[in-house]
Scaffold this motif. Structure first.
Motif, mmCIF file in Angstrom:
data_model
loop_
_atom_site.group_PDB
_atom_site.id
_atom_site.type_symbol
_atom_site.label_atom_id
_atom_site.label_comp_id
_atom_site.label_asym_id
_atom_site.label_seq_id
_atom_site.Cartn_x
_atom_site.Cartn_y
_atom_site.Cartn_z
ATOM 1 N N PHE A 400 0.834 -1.197 0.000
ATOM 2 C CA PHE A 400 0.000 0.000 0.000
ATOM 3 C C PHE A 400 0.875 1.256 0.000
ATOM 4 O O PHE A 400 0.554 2.251 -0.631
ATOM 5 N N SER A 401 1.985 1.179 0.723
ATOM 6 C CA SER A 401 2.891 2.317 0.773
ATOM 7 C C SER A 401 3.458 2.609 -0.606
ATOM 8 O O SER A 401 3.485 3.766 -1.053
ATOM 9 N N PHE A 402 3.897 1.563 -1.310
ATOM 10 C CA PHE A 402 4.517 1.780 -2.621
ATOM 11 C C PHE A 402 3.498 2.314 -3.632
ATOM 12 O O PHE A 402 3.776 3.245 -4.387
ATOM 13 N N ILE A 403 2.298 1.757 -3.634
ATOM 14 C CA ILE A 403 1.265 2.246 -4.557
ATOM 15 C C ILE A 403 0.901 3.693 -4.223
ATOM 16 O O ILE A 403 0.769 4.539 -5.113
ATOM 17 N N SER A 404 0.762 3.991 -2.941
ATOM 18 C CA SER A 404 0.421 5.360 -2.555
ATOM 19 C C SER A 404 1.543 6.327 -2.915
ATOM 20 O O SER A 404 1.299 7.461 -3.321
ATOM 21 N N THR A 505 14.336 2.365 -6.086
ATOM 22 C CA THR A 505 15.008 1.211 -6.689
ATOM 23 C C THR A 505 14.660 -0.077 -5.958
ATOM 24 O O THR A 505 14.270 -1.086 -6.564
ATOM 25 N N LEU A 506 14.794 -0.077 -4.635
ATOM 26 C CA LEU A 506 14.488 -1.265 -3.850
ATOM 27 C C LEU A 506 13.025 -1.662 -4.016
ATOM 28 O O LEU A 506 12.689 -2.859 -4.113
ATOM 29 N N SER A 507 12.128 -0.674 -4.044
ATOM 30 C CA SER A 507 10.697 -0.977 -4.172
ATOM 31 C C SER A 507 10.394 -1.596 -5.526
ATOM 32 O O SER A 507 9.662 -2.587 -5.621
ATOM 33 N N ARG A 508 10.923 -1.013 -6.585
ATOM 34 C CA ARG A 508 10.693 -1.575 -7.917
ATOM 35 C C ARG A 508 11.234 -3.000 -8.004
ATOM 36 O O ARG A 508 10.571 -3.905 -8.545
ATOM 37 N N TRP A 509 12.452 -3.191 -7.501
ATOM 38 C CA TRP A 509 13.041 -4.529 -7.561
ATOM 39 C C TRP A 509 12.228 -5.540 -6.764
ATOM 40 O O TRP A 509 12.087 -6.691 -7.176
ATOM 41 N N TYR A 510 11.700 -5.126 -5.635
ATOM 42 C CA TYR A 510 10.963 -6.051 -4.783
ATOM 43 C C TYR A 510 9.573 -6.344 -5.352
ATOM 44 O O TYR A 510 9.192 -7.506 -5.534
ATOM 45 N N PHE A 511 8.812 -5.304 -5.645
ATOM 46 C CA PHE A 511 7.422 -5.512 -6.037
ATOM 47 C C PHE A 511 7.269 -5.959 -7.488
ATOM 48 O O PHE A 511 6.339 -6.698 -7.807
ATOM 49 N N GLY A 560 0.045 2.534 14.587
ATOM 50 C CA GLY A 560 -0.434 1.171 14.510
ATOM 51 C C GLY A 560 -0.583 0.664 13.100
ATOM 52 O O GLY A 560 -0.827 -0.517 12.897
ATOM 53 N N GLU A 561 -0.494 1.566 12.113
ATOM 54 C CA GLU A 561 -0.611 1.159 10.716
ATOM 55 C C GLU A 561 0.462 1.843 9.884
ATOM 56 O O GLU A 561 0.999 2.871 10.271
ATOM 57 N N VAL A 562 0.748 1.246 8.760
ATOM 58 C CA VAL A 562 1.578 1.883 7.754
ATOM 59 C C VAL A 562 0.835 1.751 6.426
ATOM 60 O O VAL A 562 0.043 0.822 6.252
ATOM 61 N N PRO A 563 1.077 2.676 5.492
ATOM 62 C CA PRO A 563 1.990 3.815 5.595
ATOM 63 C C PRO A 563 1.367 4.975 6.358
ATOM 64 O O PRO A 563 0.150 5.078 6.473
ATOM 65 N N HIS A 564 2.234 5.847 6.857
ATOM 66 C CA HIS A 564 1.773 7.061 7.530
ATOM 67 C C HIS A 564 2.593 8.234 7.004
ATOM 68 O O HIS A 564 3.826 8.163 6.980
ATOM 69 N N GLY A 580 -2.590 5.594 5.027
ATOM 70 C CA GLY A 580 -3.326 4.803 4.073
ATOM 71 C C GLY A 580 -3.029 5.097 2.619
ATOM 72 O O GLY A 580 -2.235 5.951 2.264
ATOM 73 N N LEU A 581 -3.712 4.341 1.777
ATOM 74 C CA LEU A 581 -3.579 4.427 0.330
ATOM 75 C C LEU A 581 -4.482 5.519 -0.204
ATOM 76 O O LEU A 581 -5.651 5.626 0.183
ATOM 77 N N ARG A 582 -3.935 6.372 -1.098
ATOM 78 C CA ARG A 582 -4.714 7.446 -1.696
ATOM 79 C C ARG A 582 -4.518 7.476 -3.198
ATOM 80 O O ARG A 582 -3.445 7.161 -3.690
#
Length: 849
Positions: A400-404, A505-511, A560-564, A580-582
């Motif tokens: 959700f963090s990466f998409i947001s 870079t890390l996010s693209r490689w991971y997801f 208590g949640e991510v992303p913030h 959250g995701l927006r």
């Protein structure tokens, strides 16, 4: 989304794809949406935030974009109201009790609803008491015999008090006005009314925020509305009018069916003088009207003489003041004068704290303290777009963090803010105990949420769909990995200025490529990819393990949640915190609101040689900043002062007072720093090799680094002090009260400053004429003053009102306007006072080109 073995109670709505992910050990029941692992609906004891300000002890107020009117300018007290396109803030002033709202860490008590987390205003069946009911501070003055119906008091002739019941909605993402839009919003439709929490606060704006008048009593009667463009009267907009709050936080709207009814409202002095037998009432003015509509309120303010002390009857001091979160007058009201009370009230009403109605949450304040703003200097000249700092608290493997983030980046591009937004990343791990070898995502989703491999790999899987809309192809073959080492490298990259690039870079490689970002080889490759010295970066990341662990523990205790996300406009520090995701559209609204909140601080003024100067610390809403604009171009046709106005208590020669070096600082350090920052903004607009004159100077000019200046001439009364001035390139000793002729040739300087000495000039017209002569065409004069002075040496005109910043701003404007006649243009008045410290008021002017 839970990521370890503690069970989560689930119920219904599988696959709805809501906006954030649970982190670790806090147990939670999801509100009917937990089966898919995508929901974040908390039902435990953590307070729900309504309108962005839970637990901060402030009244809950909704903010929108409609205009508000600011109070008080140009010597007219609070009678004159200017209209701006900015919302109002309810906040107050720590501990002074002079303008109705105390700000402290004590949570809001919700009138018998402890633990519900609502921000201050609950409505019960018992109506707020009207006139004749001790303790409410409201009275109705009838002008004829027709009874007025009341809420619960039929036939008693009191004004009707009705309580609105518009709900304030809360959301799983913690921020209501900007929920998911377009395709993301569809998954939220099943929530229905679960998000709506009925409270008594209407969803509207305010002409004025919640406050208590500092006077004795106020009589209010008749309220009308008119078109600002035509002047024609229009009907009263539905929902407009006065709101009142009683001592337990219950609110109600005044509804008077009889147009001849007058309302007698008790103020602070009335409560103190009666020992609390009469209670003042906190109130606000609702404003649901659209821009272009003017409101007229006919009222009478009853004050006592300015020097009257506010003293309670003997033995009744305790009952005369209020205690607790809703304190309207505390002990600081006792034993102050009427003028002191009014001055503090007016300062509150035009302060940044009172200008922004969103009332920063306690968590916003805590996060802002932990994550200081790294200020970005803009280029000199015309003002640029506001700079925004985004602090993202998340786990780098949170989908959700990466998409947001991708949607945020698209919103930044759409608004043309690529060069004005900086994003920083901070660790909040979904599960810090993931084993080194990680786990198959398929196994994890089946064990935690009952998702089959076929469903998680299908095109209908919500994350696949949301990712594709954001431009990310989510790879279902990735593993759940431990990201601690990755965040240590991210922290090291921050020191080299490439943190954002490494996270992307890390996010693209991971997801997208399902790479194992816990593997040191992958981390080394990522470091090389963003231009880092890989071995040095890995060594540094190893050294930062303790720092990352400490930061994680600090943040995880708060969230208590991510992303913030914490978004702040860099100059003012105002902004939003949300989770959250927006969608892209929602992020555009968020960014625009953050930019708007930056407008509550900062002014752009005319600088030297046609340049514009942005002064970030200036407050555009104070009486000093409004002093000149409020006169709409009016200037006295003749010099308005007499010779006796410039007499002094001590008429001995000034060089006797300065025969020995004084080496004093005339303001506190925070105020001197704002003066230096103001000078720096002005000097940045000057060309290289500029020249500066510091008139009435001493051992410290309070200038910033002056390496770009070719000449800094300091002028004063004591040779030792001037010799100690480290920025000076030349020095001149002169008593301007004896000799006003300056020793420099015409057109010698780009900027001239006169700080904290204007009050001592007995021949100001002559001095200002000389100042104009030695400035180059287009050169700028900067006069700074405060409330401090050696009163026996200040001229009578100044000393008669030592605390009157607005009045003194008018005096300095007159000096410019008549010294010489028509010798200056682009005169500006500006308040750059720090939030805590001595006031710093400035008047600037430019010599015509």
């Amino acid at each position: 989304m839970r990521t370890h073995a503690t069970p989560v109670k689930t119920a219904g709505h599988a696959g709805d794809g809501l906006a954030s992910m649970r982190t670790h050990a806090t147990p939670v029941k999801t509100a009917g949406h937990a089966g898919d692992g995508l929901a974040s609906m908390r039902t435990h004891a953590t307070p729900v935030k309504t309108a962005g300000h839970a637990g901060d002890g402030l009244a809950s107020m909704r903010t929108h974009a409609t205009p508000v009117k600011t109070a008080g300018h140009a010597g007219n007290g609070l009678a004159s109201m200017r209209t701006h396109a900015t919302p109002v803030k309810t906040a107050g002033h720590a501990g002074d009790g002079l303008a109705s709202m105390r700000t402290h860490a004590t949570p809001v008590k919700t009138a018998g609803h402890a633990g519900d987390g609502l921000a201050s205003m609950r409505t019960h069946a018992t109506p707020v008491k009207t006139a004749g009911h001790a303790g409410d501070g409201l009275a109705s003055m009838r002008t004829h015999a027709t009874p007025v119906k009341t809420a619960g008091h039929a036939g008693d002739g009191m004004a009707t008090m009705q309580t609105p019941s518009a709900p304030v909605k809360t959301s799983s993402s913690g921020y209501n006005p900007l929920e998911l839009s377009s395709s993301l919003a569809g998954s939220l439709s099943s929530q229905g009314s679960d998000d709506a929490v009925p409270v008594s606060q209407p969803e509207t704006d305010y002409w004025l925020p919640w406050h208590v008048d500092s006077n004795f009593v106020t009589i209010l009667h008749k309220e009308m509305y008119a078109s600002e463009s035509t002047g024609e009267f229009i009907s009263e907009p539905p929902g407009s009018g006065l709101m009142f709050m009683n001592e337990v936080g219950e609110t109600t709207m005044l509804d008077c069916s009889d147009p001849n009814t007058m309302l007698l409202q008790m103020g602070a002095f009335a409560q103190i003088y009666t020992g609390g037998k009469l209670k003042a009432c906190r109130h606000a003015v609702l404003n649901p009207v659209k821009p272009g509509v003017a409101r007229f309120n006919y009222c009478n303010f009853w004050y006592v003489p300015w020097d009257t002390l506010c003293t309670a009857p003997e033995g009744m001091e305790a009952t005369a003041v209020n205690q607790g979160w809703n304190a309207m007058m505390d002990e600081s009201y006792l034993n102050i004068t009427m003028k002191q009370s009014f001055t503090a009230f007016r300062q509150f009403m035009v302060s940044p704290e009172a200008r922004v109605q969103f009332s920063d949450s306690q968590r916003f304040k805590e996060l802002s303290a932990i994550l200081p703003i790294v200020r970005k200097q803009g280029d000199a000249g015309a003002p640029t777009m506001p700079n925004i700092q985004v602090d993202l608290l998340t786990d780098v493997r949170c989908p959700f963090s990466f998409i947001s983030q991708m949607n945020l980046q698209n919103a930044i591009q759409n608004l043309g803010l690529q060069d004005n937004v900086v994003v920083r990343y901070h660790p909040v791990f979904l599960n810090p105990n993931v084993p080194k070898e990680g786990e198959s995502l398929d196994d994890y989703l089946w064990r935690e949420f009952g998702y089959t491999k076929e469903y998680a790999h299908s095109e209908d899987y919500p994350l696949r769909r949301y990712g594709r809309e954001a431009g990310v192809e989510m790879n279902p073959h990735r593993r759940v990995v431990n990201t601690f080492d990755a965040f240590c490298l991210i922290e090291a990259a921050q020191e080299e200025g490439v943190q954002h690039e490494l996270v992307q870079t890390l996010s693209r490689w991971y997801f997208e490529e399902a790479k194992d970002i816990s593997d040191v080889a992958v981390l080394r490759a990522a470091a090389l990819h963003v231009g880092l010295d890989a071995e040095r970066a890995l060594q540094r990341s190893s050294e930062l393990q303790g720092t990352v662990q400490e930061r994680y523990e600090e943040f995880s205790a708060m969230l208590g949640e991510v992303p913030h996300f914490l978004l702040r406009e860099q100059a003012s520090g105002n902004g939003l915190e949300l989770g959250g995701l927006r969608s892209v559209e929602a992020w555009e609204q968020v960014l625009q609101q953050v930019m708007e909140r930056g407008q509550f601080m900062g002014m752009t003024i005319d600088g030297p040689h046609g340049q514009k100067v942005r002064v970030d610390r200036a407050n555009p809403f104070t009486p000093v900043s409004h002093a000149l604009p409020a006169q709409h171009g009016w200037t006295p046709t003749a010099w308005p002062y007499q010779e006796e106005d410039f007499s002094r208590m001590d008429e001995r020669p000034d060089d006797l007072m300065y025969s020995e070096p004084r080496l004093a600082e005339h303001l506190d350090l925070s105020s001197l720093q704002t003066l230096t920052e103001t000078y720096e903004a002005i000097f940045q607009a000057c060309p290289d090799g500029f020249s500066v004159l510091d008139l009435c100077s001493s051992w410290n000019s309070h200038y910033p680094n002056m390496d770009r200046a070719s000449k800094v001439a300091v002028h004063g009364l004591n040779a030792v002090e001037l010799e100690m001035n480290e920025v000076a390139t030349e020095r001149h000793i002169q008593d301007l009260n004896l000799d006003q002729k300056l020793p420099w040739a015409d057109n010698s300087f780009d900027v001239a400053t006169l700080a904290l000495s204007i009050q001592y000039l007995t021949k100001p017209r002559e001095v200002f004429a000389e100042l104009q002569r030695v400035l180059k065409p287009g050169g700028m004069a900067v006069v700074a003053f405060s409330h401090r002075s050696f009163i026996e040496k200040a001229v009578r005109l100044w000393a008669s009102e030592p605390d009157d910043g607005e009045g003194h701003a008018h005096v300095v404007c007159r000096y410019f306007q008549h010294g010489p006649e028509n010798g200056w243009e682009k005169i500006k008045t500006m308040d750059v006072s720090p939030r805590h410290g001595d006031p710093v008021w400035i008047v600037t002017a430019v010599k015509p080109m």
